[in-house]
Design a protein around this motif. Structure first.
Motif, PDB file in Angstrom:
ATOM      1  N   ILE A  18       0.830  -1.199   0.000  1.00 25.95           N
ATOM      2  CA  ILE A  18       0.000   0.000   0.000  1.00 25.95           C
ATOM      3  C   ILE A  18       0.868   1.254   0.000  1.00 25.95           C
ATOM      4  O   ILE A  18       0.556   2.241  -0.676  1.00 25.95           O
ATOM      5  CB  ILE A  18      -0.951  -0.009   1.213  1.00 25.95           C
ATOM      6  CG1 ILE A  18      -1.961  -1.155   1.089  1.00 25.95           C
ATOM      7  CG2 ILE A  18      -1.680   1.323   1.347  1.00 25.95           C
ATOM      8  CD1 ILE A  18      -2.786  -1.402   2.346  1.00 25.95           C
ATOM      9  N   GLY A  19       1.967   1.231   0.757  1.00 22.66           N
ATOM     10  CA  GLY A  19       2.846   2.395   0.808  1.00 22.66           C
ATOM     11  C   GLY A  19       3.397   2.753  -0.554  1.00 22.66           C
ATOM     12  O   GLY A  19       3.407   3.926  -0.958  1.00 22.66           O
ATOM     13  N   THR A  20       3.863   1.769  -1.309  1.00 22.44           N
ATOM     14  CA  THR A  20       4.387   2.024  -2.645  1.00 22.44           C
ATOM     15  C   THR A  20       3.291   2.546  -3.559  1.00 22.44           C
ATOM     16  O   THR A  20       3.527   3.447  -4.379  1.00 22.44           O
ATOM     17  CB  THR A  20       4.997   0.738  -3.228  1.00 22.44           C
ATOM     18  OG1 THR A  20       6.141   0.373  -2.448  1.00 22.44           O
ATOM     19  CG2 THR A  20       5.435   0.931  -4.662  1.00 22.44           C
ATOM     20  N   ALA A  21       2.068   2.015  -3.425  1.00 22.42           N
ATOM     21  CA  ALA A  21       0.961   2.506  -4.241  1.00 22.42           C
ATOM     22  C   ALA A  21       0.683   3.982  -3.951  1.00 22.42           C
ATOM     23  O   ALA A  21       0.433   4.772  -4.878  1.00 22.42           O
ATOM     24  CB  ALA A  21      -0.285   1.658  -3.998  1.00 22.42           C
ATOM     25  N   TYR A  22       0.728   4.376  -2.680  1.00 18.68           N
ATOM     26  CA  TYR A  22       0.551   5.798  -2.351  1.00 18.68           C
ATOM     27  C   TYR A  22       1.660   6.641  -2.984  1.00 18.68           C
ATOM     28  O   TYR A  22       1.393   7.718  -3.534  1.00 18.68           O
ATOM     29  CB  TYR A  22       0.548   6.008  -0.840  1.00 18.68           C
ATOM     30  CG  TYR A  22      -0.824   5.983  -0.218  1.00 18.68           C
ATOM     31  CD1 TYR A  22      -1.721   7.024  -0.427  1.00 18.68           C
ATOM     32  CD2 TYR A  22      -1.210   4.926   0.584  1.00 18.68           C
ATOM     33  CE1 TYR A  22      -2.986   6.997   0.150  1.00 18.68           C
ATOM     34  CE2 TYR A  22      -2.474   4.884   1.166  1.00 18.68           C
ATOM     35  CZ  TYR A  22      -3.357   5.929   0.938  1.00 18.68           C
ATOM     36  OH  TYR A  22      -4.613   5.900   1.505  1.00 18.68           O
ATOM     37  N   VAL A  23       2.898   6.182  -2.896  1.00 19.62           N
ATOM     38  CA  VAL A  23       4.011   6.932  -3.469  1.00 19.62           C
ATOM     39  C   VAL A  23       3.782   7.155  -4.960  1.00 19.62           C
ATOM     40  O   VAL A  23       3.931   8.275  -5.476  1.00 19.62           O
ATOM     41  CB  VAL A  23       5.346   6.211  -3.210  1.00 19.62           C
ATOM     42  CG1 VAL A  23       6.465   6.828  -4.055  1.00 19.62           C
ATOM     43  CG2 VAL A  23       5.708   6.274  -1.727  1.00 19.62           C
ATOM     44  N   ARG A  24       3.416   6.115  -5.667  1.00 20.09           N
ATOM     45  CA  ARG A  24       3.213   6.237  -7.119  1.00 20.09           C
ATOM     46  C   ARG A  24       2.064   7.179  -7.443  1.00 20.09           C
ATOM     47  O   ARG A  24       2.191   8.038  -8.334  1.00 20.09           O
ATOM     48  CB  ARG A  24       2.967   4.854  -7.718  1.00 20.09           C
ATOM     49  CG  ARG A  24       4.221   3.978  -7.726  1.00 20.09           C
ATOM     50  CD  ARG A  24       3.915   2.559  -8.155  1.00 20.09           C
ATOM     51  NE  ARG A  24       5.144   1.754  -8.237  1.00 20.09           N
ATOM     52  CZ  ARG A  24       5.198   0.447  -8.041  1.00 20.09           C
ATOM     53  NH1 ARG A  24       4.083  -0.226  -7.743  1.00 20.09           N
ATOM     54  NH2 ARG A  24       6.350  -0.197  -8.133  1.00 20.09           N
ATOM     55  N   HIS A  25       0.962   7.052  -6.750  1.00 20.73           N
ATOM     56  CA  HIS A  25      -0.184   7.914  -7.025  1.00 20.73           C
ATOM     57  C   HIS A  25       0.122   9.372  -6.678  1.00 20.73           C
ATOM     58  O   HIS A  25      -0.211  10.283  -7.454  1.00 20.73           O
ATOM     59  CB  HIS A  25      -1.404   7.440  -6.241  1.00 20.73           C
ATOM     60  CG  HIS A  25      -2.166   6.351  -6.898  1.00 20.73           C
ATOM     61  ND1 HIS A  25      -3.265   6.564  -7.696  1.00 20.73           N
ATOM     62  CD2 HIS A  25      -1.981   5.007  -6.902  1.00 20.73           C
ATOM     63  CE1 HIS A  25      -3.739   5.424  -8.151  1.00 20.73           C
ATOM     64  NE2 HIS A  25      -2.977   4.452  -7.676  1.00 20.73           N
ATOM     65  N   LEU A  26       0.713   9.602  -5.518  1.00 17.72           N
ATOM     66  CA  LEU A  26       0.977  10.980  -5.098  1.00 17.72           C
ATOM     67  C   LEU A  26       2.011  11.636  -6.002  1.00 17.72           C
ATOM     68  O   LEU A  26       1.899  12.829  -6.330  1.00 17.72           O
ATOM     69  CB  LEU A  26       1.421  11.001  -3.638  1.00 17.72           C
ATOM     70  CG  LEU A  26       0.327  10.615  -2.634  1.00 17.72           C
ATOM     71  CD1 LEU A  26       0.912  10.441  -1.239  1.00 17.72           C
ATOM     72  CD2 LEU A  26      -0.794  11.647  -2.622  1.00 17.72           C
ATOM     73  N   ALA A  27       3.014  10.890  -6.420  1.00 14.69           N
ATOM     74  CA  ALA A  27       4.007  11.438  -7.341  1.00 14.69           C
ATOM     75  C   ALA A  27       3.358  11.822  -8.656  1.00 14.69           C
ATOM     76  O   ALA A  27       3.709  12.848  -9.268  1.00 14.69           O
ATOM     77  CB  ALA A  27       5.125  10.427  -7.577  1.00 14.69           C
ATOM     78  N   SER A  28       2.395  11.038  -9.107  1.00 15.62           N
ATOM     79  CA  SER A  28       1.739  11.328 -10.385  1.00 15.62           C
ATOM     80  C   SER A  28       0.780  12.505 -10.303  1.00 15.62           C
ATOM     81  O   SER A  28       0.383  13.054 -11.334  1.00 15.62           O
ATOM     82  CB  SER A  28       0.984  10.091 -10.881  1.00 15.62           C
ATOM     83  OG  SER A  28      -0.173   9.848 -10.094  1.00 15.62           O
ATOM     84  N   LYS A  47      12.883   5.265  -5.387  1.00 14.37           N
ATOM     85  CA  LYS A  47      13.280   6.625  -5.755  1.00 14.37           C
ATOM     86  C   LYS A  47      13.673   6.686  -7.233  1.00 14.37           C
ATOM     87  O   LYS A  47      13.234   7.583  -7.975  1.00 14.37           O
ATOM     88  CB  LYS A  47      14.453   7.071  -4.873  1.00 14.37           C
ATOM     89  CG  LYS A  47      15.112   8.390  -5.276  1.00 14.37           C
ATOM     90  CD  LYS A  47      16.309   8.667  -4.361  1.00 14.37           C
ATOM     91  CE  LYS A  47      17.136   9.846  -4.847  1.00 14.37           C
ATOM     92  NZ  LYS A  47      16.436  11.128  -4.626  1.00 14.37           N
ATOM     93  N   SER A  48      14.476   5.724  -7.667  1.00  8.21           N
ATOM     94  CA  SER A  48      14.916   5.703  -9.063  1.00  8.21           C
ATOM     95  C   SER A  48      13.728   5.557 -10.003  1.00  8.21           C
ATOM     96  O   SER A  48      13.636   6.243 -11.042  1.00  8.21           O
ATOM     97  CB  SER A  48      15.907   4.563  -9.286  1.00  8.21           C
ATOM     98  OG  SER A  48      17.083   4.761  -8.519  1.00  8.21           O
ATOM     99  N   GLU A  49      12.805   4.665  -9.651  1.00  6.91           N
ATOM    100  CA  GLU A  49      11.612   4.462 -10.488  1.00  6.91           C
ATOM    101  C   GLU A  49      10.777   5.732 -10.593  1.00  6.91           C
ATOM    102  O   GLU A  49      10.395   6.158 -11.690  1.00  6.91           O
ATOM    103  CB  GLU A  49      10.752   3.337  -9.899  1.00  6.91           C
ATOM    104  CG  GLU A  49       9.406   3.174 -10.585  1.00  6.91           C
ATOM    105  CD  GLU A  49       8.367   2.495  -9.718  1.00  6.91           C
ATOM    106  OE1 GLU A  49       7.168   2.844  -9.850  1.00  6.91           O
ATOM    107  OE2 GLU A  49       8.729   1.616  -8.912  1.00  6.91           O
ATOM    108  N   ILE A  50      10.499   6.346  -9.449  1.00  8.44           N
ATOM    109  CA  ILE A  50       9.596   7.499  -9.431  1.00  8.44           C
ATOM    110  C   ILE A  50      10.230   8.705 -10.121  1.00  8.44           C
ATOM    111  O   ILE A  50       9.579   9.384 -10.932  1.00  8.44           O
ATOM    112  CB  ILE A  50       9.205   7.852  -7.977  1.00  8.44           C
ATOM    113  CG1 ILE A  50       8.429   6.696  -7.336  1.00  8.44           C
ATOM    114  CG2 ILE A  50       8.392   9.142  -7.935  1.00  8.44           C
ATOM    115  CD1 ILE A  50       7.144   6.331  -8.021  1.00  8.44           C
TER     116      ILE A  50
END
Length: 266
Positions: A18-28, A47-50
Motif C-alpha cells: 500500500i505504501g508504494t501505491a501511495y508513493v506512485r499515485h501521489l508522485a503522479s 526513488k529511481s523508479e519514481i
C-alpha cells in the motif's frame, strides 16, 4: 512546501504494498515524496523508479519505526524539516495468535509500530500543521475493527486504536485547514498477509482488492470530502448508521442508576 515548490508527502511503509501505491499515485498528482521504511535498498529502487517517470523529487529516510531512534528521527523531520503537507501513516503489521498463546515479543513490536509510532508521528505532524493551518493526514485502520476473529485480538485491537484515535483527531481538526482521513481497507493483495503467516488464496477473489484500487479510492474520498473511506462499502450511509448507533449508546452510557433490568425485585 518542499524546495521544488511542490507539496511534500511523507509515506511510512513506503517500500512495498500500500505504501508504494501511495508513493506512485501521489508522485503522479504533483507531490514530492519523503519515503520512510526500514530497507534503504528498496527505498532507493523506488526513488529511481519514481524520479525516472515523474517530474518529482523523492527523499529517502530509512528508519525502523519500532525503535526509539528511528521513530524519533522521523518525528523530528516532521517537526523541524521542510513542511510535510501530507502524512500517510501506513506502516504496520499483524501479530496473530489466540490470547494465552501469543508471541508476546511480536505483540510488543506490533504495538510499537501500529499504535505508538502512528500516534507519535501524528502528534508531530499535527503540531506543524496547526502552525501552518493546513495539511492532510491519512490513517490506515482495518476492516477487522468491525470483527471479533479468534487469533486476531491483538491486531484488531491495534486497529481499533487507530480508528478511535483518528476519529477524535478529526473532531479536534474541525474548523482548521487540516484534513484527516480514516481509511478502512479490507483484504488487500500485498505481502502483508504472507508476513503475517496468512495465505491470500484462502480468500475468494471477489473479496481481495488491489493496493492500487485502494489508494485510488482513498484519494478520491479526499476530493469528495469523506472523512471515512471504506472503499468497498457501496453506500456510505451504512457508516452513518454505525455512528448513529454509537450516539444512541453514548447518550445512556453514564447515568446515576443502573438500567431497569438490573434492579433487584422481591
Amino acid at each position: 512546501m518542499s524546495a521544488s515548490s511542490r507539496p511534500l508527502a511523507l509515506v511510512t511503509g513506503a517500500s512495498s504494498g500500500i505504501g508504494t501505491a501511495y508513493v506512485r499515485h501521489l508522485a503522479s498528482t504533483g507531490y514530492d515524496i519523503l519515503a520512510v521504511a526500514r530497507r534503504r535498498e528498496a527505498l532507493e529502487a523506488l526513488k529511481s523508479e519514481i524520479e525516472a517517470t515523474h517530474r518529482t523529487t523523492v527523499e529517502v529516510l530509512p528508519a525502523d519505526l519500532e525503535l526509539d531512534e528511528g521513530l524519533s528521527r522521523v518525528a523530528e523531520r516532521l517537526r523541524q524539516g521542510s513542511f510535510v503537507a501530507m502524512l500517510v501513516n501506513n506502516a504496520g503489521f499483524a501479530a496473530r495468535g489466540r490470547i494465552g498463546e501469543m508471541d508476546l515479543a511480536a505483540f510488543d513490536r506490533m504495538i510499537r509500530l501500529n499504535v505508538i509510532a502512528l500516534a507519535h508521528l501524528t502528534d508531530a505532524a499535527m503540531a506543524r500543521m496547526r502552525v501552518e493551518n493546513r495539511g492532510t493526514i491519512i490513517q490506515i485502520s482495518s476492516g477487522t475493527m468491525f470483527m471479533q476473529l479468534p487469533g486476531n485480538s491483538a491486531y484488531g485491537a491495534s486497529k481499533n486504536f487507530v480508528t478511535g484515535f483518528t476519529r477524535t483527531l478529526q473532531a479536534e481538526a474541525e474548523g482548521t485547514g487540516i484534513r484527516v482521513q480514516l481509511l478502512v481497507p479490507g483484504v488487500i493483495a500485498t505481502d502483508f498477509h504472507r508476513v503475517a503467516g496468512n495465505d491470500l488464496s484462502r480468500f475468494p477473489p471477489e473479496r481481495v482488492m488491489s493496493a492500487d484500487d485502494l489508494v485510488t479510492a482513498s484519494l478520491r474520498a479526499l476530493e469528495l470530502g469523506e472523512p471515512v473511506c471504506i472503499p468497498s462499502v457501496p453506500d456510505i450511509t451504512d457508516w452513518d448508521a454505525y455512528v448513529a448507533a454509537e450516539q444512541r449508546l453514548s447518550a445512556n452510557a453514564s447515568r446515576d442508576k443502573p438500567a431497569a433490568r438490573y434492579h433487584v425485585t422481591s
